[in-house]
Design an enzyme around this catalytic site. Sequence first.
Site, PDB file in Angstrom:
ATOM      1  N   GLU A 141      -3.612   2.484  -6.799  1.00 55.17           N
ATOM      2  CA  GLU A 141      -4.091   3.633  -6.027  1.00 55.17           C
ATOM      3  C   GLU A 141      -3.096   4.784  -6.136  1.00 55.17           C
ATOM      4  OE1 GLU A 141      -6.871   1.887  -2.656  1.00 55.17           O
ATOM      5  OE2 GLU A 141      -4.828   2.107  -1.930  1.00 55.17           O
TER       6      GLU A 141
ATOM      7  N   HIS B 122       0.855  -1.198   0.000  1.00 55.40           N
ATOM      8  CA  HIS B 122       0.000   0.000   0.000  1.00 55.40           C
ATOM      9  C   HIS B 122       0.888   1.244   0.000  1.00 55.40           C
ATOM     10  CE1 HIS B 122      -2.782   3.093   1.444  1.00 55.40           C
ATOM     11  NE2 HIS B 122      -3.747   2.333   0.955  1.00 55.40           N
TER      12      HIS B 122
END
Length: 260
Positions: A172, A100
């Site tokens: 993302e 992430h």
Amino acid sequence: MGMHKKIYFCTNTKMYKGYQETLDYLMELKQLTEDIDWRDIELSVMIPYTTLYQGKQILQNSSILLGAQNMCWEQTGPYTGEISPLMLQELGVKSVLLGHSERRNLFGESDEKINRKVRSALAHEMVAFFSISDTEADKRKHQSDDILCKQLKIGLCGVEKEQVSKVRILYEPSWAIGEKGIFPTIDFIKARHVTIKKCLCELWGKEVAMQIPVIYGGSVCYENAWNLIRQENVDGLGIGRNAWDPKNFNRIIRMVLKNI
Ligand code: PGA
């Protein structure tokens, strides 16, 4: 619309919800989504380590998949503070979020480290949600595609064709995430997803690559969800803030399923 594709929804509660709050969240999400046709979707929730054991009990008869938010690549050893794939397996946890942008940008995780984690997760037959992201500076310099391809190529190095059914790519943009995040234009997202798919084709050939879901995340909400998922190369939605209330998350899922 008559589109037939499986849709991958996921959320990551980060470090926002404590023990009881996470369990309440899971209980409510389970109830709300119980009657969904699970052939149409995969729904994954990444929660803190401390909630995984009890979370697993709550979701025993549910199709919701539980995931950890991080993992060490080693099985055992002198790695203070880390959680290994074996420890997750003991709890019945079969999926894990890796790379992430917050792990990359705040905790210094390199592509090489993330690659070790991805390979370790797959070697332990876990589903790897492998996250890639460009920064605001990358975007400004028109380097987003280069960065994403680099992250993909290093992060997936050594992953075998036979393992890719357990890979989910989560794209993302770090500048699109969170309260201060700016939702990109749909053209920007489309272009990045094309690049990602091309890069995956280079790695494994088209037939294998096109089976790998590429999920978009970063300021996804009820209002933009449909316009995202209707794009050919967007296979799923990674939702943060707007999924942290089970009612909101369920509302988005239902709306997408109704339109598809
Ligand atoms: P957001 O978070 O939906 O709140 O922008 C996305 C994420 O980091 O998963």
